[in-house]
Design a protein around this motif. Structure first.
Motif, PDB file in Angstrom:
ATOM      1  N   LYS A  37      27.289  85.437  59.588  1.00 58.63           N
ATOM      2  CA  LYS A  37      26.230  85.968  58.727  1.00 58.63           C
ATOM      3  C   LYS A  37      26.179  87.491  58.802  1.00 58.63           C
ATOM      4  CE  LYS A  37      21.326  85.253  57.647  1.00 58.63           C
ATOM      5  NZ  LYS A  37      20.077  84.517  58.038  1.00 58.63           N
ATOM      6  N   TYR A  38      26.281  88.014  60.005  1.00 58.36           N
ATOM      7  CA  TYR A  38      26.220  89.461  60.216  1.00 58.36           C
ATOM      8  C   TYR A  38      27.413  90.173  59.583  1.00 58.36           C
ATOM      9  CZ  TYR A  38      26.562  93.898  62.774  1.00 58.36           C
ATOM     10  OH  TYR A  38      26.692  95.211  63.105  1.00 58.36           O
ATOM     11  N   ILE A  39      28.626  89.667  59.819  1.00 55.31           N
ATOM     12  CA  ILE A  39      29.832  90.323  59.301  1.00 55.31           C
ATOM     13  C   ILE A  39      29.893  90.236  57.781  1.00 55.31           C
ATOM     14  CG2 ILE A  39      32.359  90.255  59.264  1.00 55.31           C
ATOM     15  CD1 ILE A  39      31.239  91.477  61.802  1.00 55.31           C
ATOM     16  N   GLU A  40      29.530  89.085  57.216  1.00 55.46           N
ATOM     17  CA  GLU A  40      29.517  88.964  55.752  1.00 55.46           C
ATOM     18  C   GLU A  40      28.502  89.926  55.138  1.00 55.46           C
ATOM     19  OE1 GLU A  40      31.045  84.420  54.794  1.00 55.46           O
ATOM     20  OE2 GLU A  40      28.887  84.847  54.750  1.00 55.46           O
ATOM     21  N   LYS A  44      29.333  93.061  52.570  1.00 56.40           N
ATOM     22  CA  LYS A  44      28.978  92.644  51.210  1.00 56.40           C
ATOM     23  C   LYS A  44      29.074  93.825  50.249  1.00 56.40           C
ATOM     24  CE  LYS A  44      25.353  90.464  48.424  1.00 56.40           C
ATOM     25  NZ  LYS A  44      26.311  89.519  47.821  1.00 56.40           N
ATOM     26  N   ASP A  45      28.574  94.967  50.697  1.00 52.50           N
ATOM     27  CA  ASP A  45      28.663  96.187  49.892  1.00 52.50           C
ATOM     28  C   ASP A  45      28.569  97.385  50.841  1.00 52.50           C
ATOM     29  OD1 ASP A  45      28.400  98.366  48.173  1.00 52.50           O
ATOM     30  OD2 ASP A  45      27.353  97.173  46.660  1.00 52.50           O
ATOM     31  N   PRO A  46      29.712  97.856  51.365  1.00 54.11           N
ATOM     32  CA  PRO A  46      29.690  98.954  52.341  1.00 54.11           C
ATOM     33  C   PRO A  46      28.971 100.208  51.848  1.00 54.11           C
ATOM     34  CG  PRO A  46      31.831  97.902  52.351  1.00 54.11           C
ATOM     35  CD  PRO A  46      31.068  97.308  51.198  1.00 54.11           C
ATOM     36  N   TYR A  66      37.175 100.809  50.876  1.00 51.64           N
ATOM     37  CA  TYR A  66      36.659  99.568  51.438  1.00 51.64           C
ATOM     38  C   TYR A  66      36.475  98.497  50.360  1.00 51.64           C
ATOM     39  CZ  TYR A  66      35.552 101.898  55.868  1.00 51.64           C
ATOM     40  OH  TYR A  66      35.631 102.569  57.064  1.00 51.64           O
ATOM     41  N   ALA A  67      36.988  97.305  50.626  1.00 50.97           N
ATOM     42  CA  ALA A  67      36.717  96.160  49.755  1.00 50.97           C
ATOM     43  C   ALA A  67      35.291  95.674  50.019  1.00 50.97           C
ATOM     44  CB  ALA A  67      37.709  95.043  50.028  1.00 50.97           C
ATOM     45  N   LYS A  68      34.747  94.915  49.079  1.00 55.28           N
ATOM     46  CA  LYS A  68      33.395  94.385  49.280  1.00 55.28           C
ATOM     47  C   LYS A  68      33.338  92.917  48.875  1.00 55.28           C
ATOM     48  CE  LYS A  68      31.602  96.067  44.824  1.00 55.28           C
ATOM     49  NZ  LYS A  68      30.542  96.883  44.182  1.00 55.28           N
ATOM     50  N   ASN A  69      32.186  92.311  49.113  1.00 57.70           N
ATOM     51  CA  ASN A  69      31.956  90.893  48.815  1.00 57.70           C
ATOM     52  C   ASN A  69      32.933  89.983  49.564  1.00 57.70           C
ATOM     53  OD1 ASN A  69      29.788  91.353  46.989  1.00 57.70           O
ATOM     54  ND2 ASN A  69      31.268  91.900  45.393  1.00 57.70           N
ATOM     55  N   LEU A  70      33.255  90.345  50.799  1.00 65.96           N
ATOM     56  CA  LEU A  70      34.173  89.543  51.603  1.00 65.96           C
ATOM     57  C   LEU A  70      33.444  88.344  52.195  1.00 65.96           C
ATOM     58  CD1 LEU A  70      36.021  92.427  53.452  1.00 65.96           C
ATOM     59  CD2 LEU A  70      36.807  91.151  51.455  1.00 65.96           C
ATOM     60  N   LYS A  71      34.155  87.242  52.284  1.00 67.17           N
ATOM     61  CA  LYS A  71      33.608  86.012  52.830  1.00 67.17           C
ATOM     62  C   LYS A  71      34.376  85.595  54.082  1.00 67.17           C
ATOM     63  CE  LYS A  71      30.455  85.528  49.670  1.00 67.17           C
ATOM     64  NZ  LYS A  71      29.023  85.692  50.027  1.00 67.17           N
ATOM     65  N   PHE A  72      33.872  84.563  54.715  1.00 64.65           N
ATOM     66  CA  PHE A  72      34.374  84.070  56.009  1.00 64.65           C
ATOM     67  C   PHE A  72      35.902  84.062  56.110  1.00 64.65           C
ATOM     68  CE2 PHE A  72      35.702  80.225  58.424  1.00 64.65           C
ATOM     69  CZ  PHE A  72      35.310  80.625  59.694  1.00 64.65           C
ATOM     70  N   ASP A  73      36.571  83.364  55.200  1.00 57.83           N
ATOM     71  CA  ASP A  73      38.018  83.188  55.314  1.00 57.83           C
ATOM     72  C   ASP A  73      38.802  84.478  55.136  1.00 57.83           C
ATOM     73  OD1 ASP A  73      38.088  80.436  55.881  1.00 57.83           O
ATOM     74  OD2 ASP A  73      37.799  79.939  53.776  1.00 57.83           O
ATOM     75  N   ASP A  74      38.215  85.482  54.498  1.00 57.18           N
ATOM     76  CA  ASP A  74      38.924  86.746  54.300  1.00 57.18           C
ATOM     77  C   ASP A  74      39.224  87.460  55.613  1.00 57.18           C
ATOM     78  OD1 ASP A  74      38.862  86.627  51.454  1.00 57.18           O
ATOM     79  OD2 ASP A  74      36.775  87.303  51.488  1.00 57.18           O
ATOM     80  N   GLY A 227      34.676  97.964  61.207  1.00 57.44           N
ATOM     81  CA  GLY A 227      34.781  98.652  59.930  1.00 57.44           C
ATOM     82  C   GLY A 227      34.676 100.159  60.015  1.00 57.44           C
ATOM     83  N   GLN A 228      34.178 100.672  61.123  1.00 57.52           N
ATOM     84  CA  GLN A 228      34.091 102.118  61.269  1.00 57.52           C
ATOM     85  C   GLN A 228      35.460 102.692  61.588  1.00 57.52           C
ATOM     86  OE1 GLN A 228      30.923 103.416  63.849  1.00 57.52           O
ATOM     87  NE2 GLN A 228      29.463 101.939  63.014  1.00 57.52           N
ATOM     88  N   ARG A 229      35.674 103.916  61.144  1.00 52.35           N
ATOM     89  CA  ARG A 229      36.975 104.555  61.329  1.00 52.35           C
ATOM     90  C   ARG A 229      36.996 105.351  62.627  1.00 52.35           C
ATOM     91  NH1 ARG A 229      38.396 109.453  59.569  1.00 52.35           N
ATOM     92  NH2 ARG A 229      36.773 109.473  57.949  1.00 52.35           N
ATOM     93  N   VAL A 230      38.048 105.106  63.424  1.00 51.33           N
ATOM     94  CA  VAL A 230      38.312 105.894  64.619  1.00 51.33           C
ATOM     95  C   VAL A 230      39.645 106.589  64.384  1.00 51.33           C
ATOM     96  CG1 VAL A 230      38.749 105.850  67.099  1.00 51.33           C
ATOM     97  CG2 VAL A 230      37.046 104.311  66.111  1.00 51.33           C
ATOM     98  N   ARG A 231      39.602 107.894  64.209  1.00 50.29           N
ATOM     99  CA  ARG A 231      40.767 108.667  63.757  1.00 50.29           C
ATOM    100  C   ARG A 231      41.266 108.065  62.435  1.00 50.29           C
ATOM    101  NH1 ARG A 231      41.255 108.498  69.332  1.00 50.29           N
ATOM    102  NH2 ARG A 231      42.671 106.723  69.279  1.00 50.29           N
ATOM    103  N   ASN A 232      42.481 107.534  62.390  1.00 48.89           N
ATOM    104  CA  ASN A 232      43.013 107.009  61.131  1.00 48.89           C
ATOM    105  C   ASN A 232      42.930 105.496  61.010  1.00 48.89           C
ATOM    106  OD1 ASN A 232      43.772 109.550  60.097  1.00 48.89           O
ATOM    107  ND2 ASN A 232      45.658 109.531  61.305  1.00 48.89           N
TER     108      ASN A 232
END
Length: 304
Positions: A37-40, A44-46, A66-74, A227-232
């Protein structure tokens, strides 16, 4: 709403509940569903979630990369699920994956006879087993990883144990993973007893505990920091992390086991990692694997 989800995840992750007989995975399942639930919600919309989850990333980068609207299996693609540029590079490499020879080597190792006439087929008649490990051994009251099970098979048949991080071990595990993937099987980690539930809880505690001089936990990077960027690089989420192993990591230039990657992560935290065959490592792997229950096995794979 999202703040409530974050609080719920933290509460579920750090609180144990009483478990009824025959339902020893009750707390683990609550943890897993809260994580999903938290990750989805996070992905959902970064762009809209910038203030809540991505305060150090610009709206322009979130909208572009960043892609959005990702679900469990993604999420069994790790960070490639949401990092658009990285996913393009990943898909290009997958056209001619560098681990194919390792799968062939693993198949040959599986059928090769030991000095006593047995083979790995004696210990593992079913090769589609990657989603079943780690598993809890009720006789020994301990978690057994696929790596330790392979070495136990070797020793029981009068052979020397293998390196737990790479080489023959990674190749055989790649063969098991490829066969599991082809069979369309999913992660299916069982918690069959109170002792197994305690092992899961011990792994969870390790995952959420701060360690080393940096005072980081695994969750710092792969739940709060996912999802946060650390360097590249963009940090992958806990959800789906173990479904692709073993992986050919470009940094290594070879295939490596899950234990190899976990050890490297813990070193990056400024801490000495537990031994690959230790109870501490096995319990941690047990927790990690359960968090991806129901997700398709998709190994071996590639990572940076």
């Amino acid at each position: 709403m999202l703040s409530k989800i974050v609080k719920a995840v933290a509460l579920v992750a750090l609180t144990s509940c009483a478990l009824n007989a025959g339902d020893y995975n009750a707390q683990a399942e609550k943890d897993r569903l809260a994580l999903v639930k938290y990750i989805e919600a996070k992905f959902k919309d970064p762009v809209k979630n910038q203030a809540q989850f991505f305060p150090y990333t610009t709206k322009e980068e979130l909208a572009t990369d960043y892609a959005k609207n990702l679900k469990f299996d993604d999420f069994n693609l790790g960070s490639y699920a949401f990092a658009k540029d990285a996913k393009e590079q990943y898909e290009a490499i997958k056209e001619m994956p560098p681990y194919e020879d390792a799968i062939d080597e693993g198949e040959a190792l599986y059928h090769k006879k030991f000095a006593n006439g047995n083979s790995f087929e004696t210990c593992f008649p079913d090769v589609t087993i990657s989603g079943e490990y780690p598993k809890f051994d009720e006789k020994r009251k301990a978690v057994i990883s696929i790596t330790s099970a392979i070495n136990e098979c070797l020793v029981a048949n009068g052979e020397k144990a293998w390196n737990t991080k790479k080489g023959h071990m990674a190749s055989l595990e790649a063969y098991f993973a490829s066969q599991t993937t082809e069979a369309g099987k999913k992660m299916d980690i069982k918690i069959p007893s109170k002792e197994a539930a305690n092992a899961y809880e011990a792994g969870k505690q390790y995952y959420y505990s701060q360690r080393g001089y940096l005072k980081l936990s695994c969750a710092s990077c792969h739940i709060q920091g996912a999802g946060q960027r650390v360097r590249n690089e963009k940090l992958s989420p806990l959800l789906g992390q173990v479904t692709q192993f073993p992986v050919h990591r470009l940094k290594w230039g070879s295939l490596g086991t899950l234990e190899r990657r976990i050890s490297g992560c813990i070193v990056d935290e400024g801490q000495v990692p537990p031994k690959d065959n230790s109870e501490e490592m096995h319990n941690l792997l047990y927790f990690l694997a359960y968090m991806s229950n129901g997700m398709a096995v998709d190994g071996p794979d590639i990572r940076k």
